[in-house]
Design a protein around this motif. Structure first.
Motif, short mmCIF file in Angstrom:
data_model
loop_
_atom_site.label_atom_id
_atom_site.label_comp_id
_atom_site.label_asym_id
_atom_site.label_seq_id
_atom_site.Cartn_x
_atom_site.Cartn_y
_atom_site.Cartn_z
N TRP A 237 64.13 61.70 65.02
CA TRP A 237 63.82 62.85 65.85
C TRP A 237 62.50 63.45 65.41
N THR A 238 61.60 63.64 66.36
CA THR A 238 60.37 64.37 66.12
C THR A 238 60.63 65.84 66.41
N PRO A 239 60.55 66.73 65.41
CA PRO A 239 60.87 68.14 65.63
C PRO A 239 60.13 68.72 66.83
N GLY A 240 60.88 69.39 67.69
CA GLY A 240 60.34 69.95 68.92
C GLY A 240 60.66 69.11 70.13
N ALA A 241 60.94 67.82 69.93
CA ALA A 241 61.31 66.96 71.05
C ALA A 241 62.71 67.31 71.54
N ALA A 242 62.97 67.07 72.81
CA ALA A 242 64.24 67.44 73.42
C ALA A 242 65.32 66.40 73.20
N LYS A 243 64.99 65.28 72.62
CA LYS A 243 65.99 64.24 72.39
C LYS A 243 65.65 63.45 71.14
N ALA A 244 66.66 62.78 70.62
CA ALA A 244 66.48 61.89 69.48
C ALA A 244 66.51 60.45 69.96
N THR A 245 66.00 59.56 69.13
CA THR A 245 65.96 58.14 69.46
C THR A 245 66.90 57.38 68.54
N GLU A 246 67.79 56.64 69.12
CA GLU A 246 68.71 55.84 68.31
C GLU A 246 67.99 54.61 67.77
N ILE A 247 68.15 54.36 66.47
CA ILE A 247 67.65 53.14 65.85
C ILE A 247 68.83 52.16 65.83
N THR A 248 68.80 51.20 66.70
CA THR A 248 69.97 50.37 66.97
C THR A 248 70.20 49.27 65.94
N THR A 249 69.24 49.08 65.04
CA THR A 249 69.34 47.95 64.09
C THR A 249 70.18 48.26 62.86
N VAL A 250 70.53 49.54 62.66
CA VAL A 250 71.26 49.93 61.46
C VAL A 250 72.54 50.66 61.85
N LYS A 251 73.66 50.21 61.32
CA LYS A 251 74.95 50.84 61.58
C LYS A 251 75.47 51.50 60.30
N THR A 279 69.39 46.50 54.93
CA THR A 279 68.96 45.93 56.20
C THR A 279 67.49 46.25 56.46
N VAL A 280 66.76 45.29 57.01
CA VAL A 280 65.40 45.53 57.47
C VAL A 280 65.48 46.34 58.77
N VAL A 281 64.93 47.54 58.77
CA VAL A 281 65.07 48.44 59.92
C VAL A 281 64.41 47.85 61.17
N ALA A 282 63.27 47.18 61.00
CA ALA A 282 62.53 46.67 62.16
C ALA A 282 63.29 45.60 62.93
N THR A 283 64.07 44.79 62.21
CA THR A 283 64.68 43.62 62.85
C THR A 283 66.21 43.62 62.80
N GLY A 284 66.80 44.42 61.93
CA GLY A 284 68.24 44.36 61.75
C GLY A 284 68.69 43.26 60.81
N LYS A 285 67.75 42.53 60.22
CA LYS A 285 68.10 41.45 59.30
C LYS A 285 68.72 42.02 58.03
N LYS A 286 69.90 41.51 57.65
CA LYS A 286 70.56 41.94 56.42
C LYS A 286 70.00 41.15 55.24
N LEU A 287 69.37 41.86 54.31
CA LEU A 287 68.77 41.20 53.16
C LEU A 287 69.82 40.79 52.14
#
Length: 395
Positions: A237-251, A279-287
């Motif tokens: 979330w960028t403070p001030g923005a009206a919504k957050a963005t889900e990072i789908t690669t990490v559970k 996990t690599v955030v960019a790809t979801g690869k589990k190290l």
């Protein structure tokens, strides 16, 4: 995360993120060699504006995205034993922690004067924001945030979690309501505060909202879509923005590296313990995965992960571990009785440790904050051994 069914909650409730960078240069002597040894000592190192009331933005929608950052593989070198049993009574004295810490009700360390937190309620988290001191304290069956700016005191209800930037210029915290009996209620608010402003984001359909990091002008937090909290999602979330963005690669995230390259998460959770993934955030690869440790944080350079026992059910943690963040290799494992561990910088852990397993006239035994060197295994006292249980390392 609040208790839902006994032990499972003990496994996850104490997980937090803390990775703090310092600019000083240190030289420490090499520890003893061998596979197992008592901890070696560290040698001496060589080298107002009133806060604003939070305001609430509109309820956000959440949009999936995938970060584009790719991790590198920092090299972690070490000498001395891998497994070390601590004897606090034999540790030498070192300098005080160089990040904020709590003794009794006084916040010390970091850039700022010692500041006392008013009241008598239990203090659960602390941080500094410029000249201000922030503390999450108990209030009835819930909690609140106390903000102290010289003589001015401001309170924000229902705040449960708190994180800060290492330069003390920004903090993020989350508020979640509870029932009169202390049970969790649906909905939460994420706040981002600087010396100039407070921004907020309502999450009316979320459970167990908690900030993980405030980095590069963005707040990273986790939240669950269900009351059980069985699977957290990671958001940016960028403070001030009206919504957050889900990072789908990490559970089910528990920690995020400073550069956002890798994340730790709970890959498995049951009554027998946990297994954690990196996990690599960019790809979801589990190290790699560990079922020996629950991962709670990274050092600022992202090279080392901080591990606790995978099975958390007792008075204190019996080990604190340093693991290579790229390969999962165990670098150090200190054994003792521990209550909190944080990275002071790329090279050192700060740990709240008991001299015994909790015995003593006050029921707690003697306790201190210690500093342990990842590369040499050596440890030292940063606060005197005392009977007080009111020690805390800043978030």
């Amino acid at each position: 995360m609040r208790q839902k069914n006994g032990r499972l909650i003990v496994l996850v409730a104490a997980v937090a993120v803390a990775a703090v960078a310092l600019g000083g240069v240190f030289a420490y002597r090499q520890g003893p060699r061998g596979n197992d040894a008592a901890a070696a000592p560290l040698s001496a190192p060589t080298t107002s504006t009133p806060s604003q009331t939070p305001t609430t933005t509109q309820t956000p929608s959440v949009t999936p995205s995938t970060p584009s950052r790719t991790p590198s593989a920092p090299k972690t070198t070490s000498t001395g034993p891998t497994k070390i049993k601590l004897n606090l009574a034999k540790l030498p004295k070192g300098r005080a922690p160089q990040i904020p810490y709590l003794v009794g009700r006084e916040v010390r360390g970091g850039a700022g004067d010692p500041t006392k937190i008013p009241g008598t309620d239990n203090i659960q988290a602390i941080a500094r924001l410029g000249s201000r001191v922030l503390a999450v304290v108990s209030k009835g069956n819930g909690t609140e945030l106390v903000k102290i700016d010289y003589s001015a005191v401001e309170r924000v209800p229902d705040v449960t979690e708190l994180v800060s930037t290492d330069d003390q210029t920004a903090v993020a915290y989350a508020a979640t309501r509870t029932t009169e009996g202390g049970g969790a209620l649906k909905g939460g608010i994420v706040y981002a505060e600087t010396m100039e402003s407070v921004k907020s984001l309502k999450l009316p359909n979320s459970w167990d909202v908690a900030p993980l990091a405030y980095r590069n002008g963005k707040v990273y937090f986790r939240a669950s879509a269900t009351e059980s909290g069985s699977s957290w999602k990671l958001y940016e979330w960028t403070p001030g923005a009206a919504k957050a963005t889900e990072i789908t690669t990490v559970k089910s995230p528990t920690a995020l590296s400073d550069d956002g390259r890798v994340a730790a998460s709970i890959g498995l959770l049951n009554d027998s313990g946990t297994c954690s993934d990196v996990t690599v955030v960019a790809t979801g690869k589990k190290l790699w995965r560990t079922c020996d440790n629950q991962l709670s944080a990274f050092t600022p350079d992202g090279a080392t992960a901080i591990g606790r026992p995978s099975y958390l059910d007792g008075y204190c943690d019996t080990t604190v571990s340093a693991l290579d963040a790229v390969t999962g290799r165990l670098i150090r494992e200190w054994s003792g009785c521990f209550h909190q561990s944080k990275a002071e910088d790329d090279q050192h852990f700060l740990v709240i440790a008991d001299a015994s397993d909790g015995g003593g006239e006050d029921g707690y035994g003697r306790r201190a904050i210690i500093r342990c060197d990842i590369s040499t295994s050596a440890c030292e006292l940063t606060t005197p051994l005392s009977g007080t249980s009111s020690l805390r390392i800043g978030d």
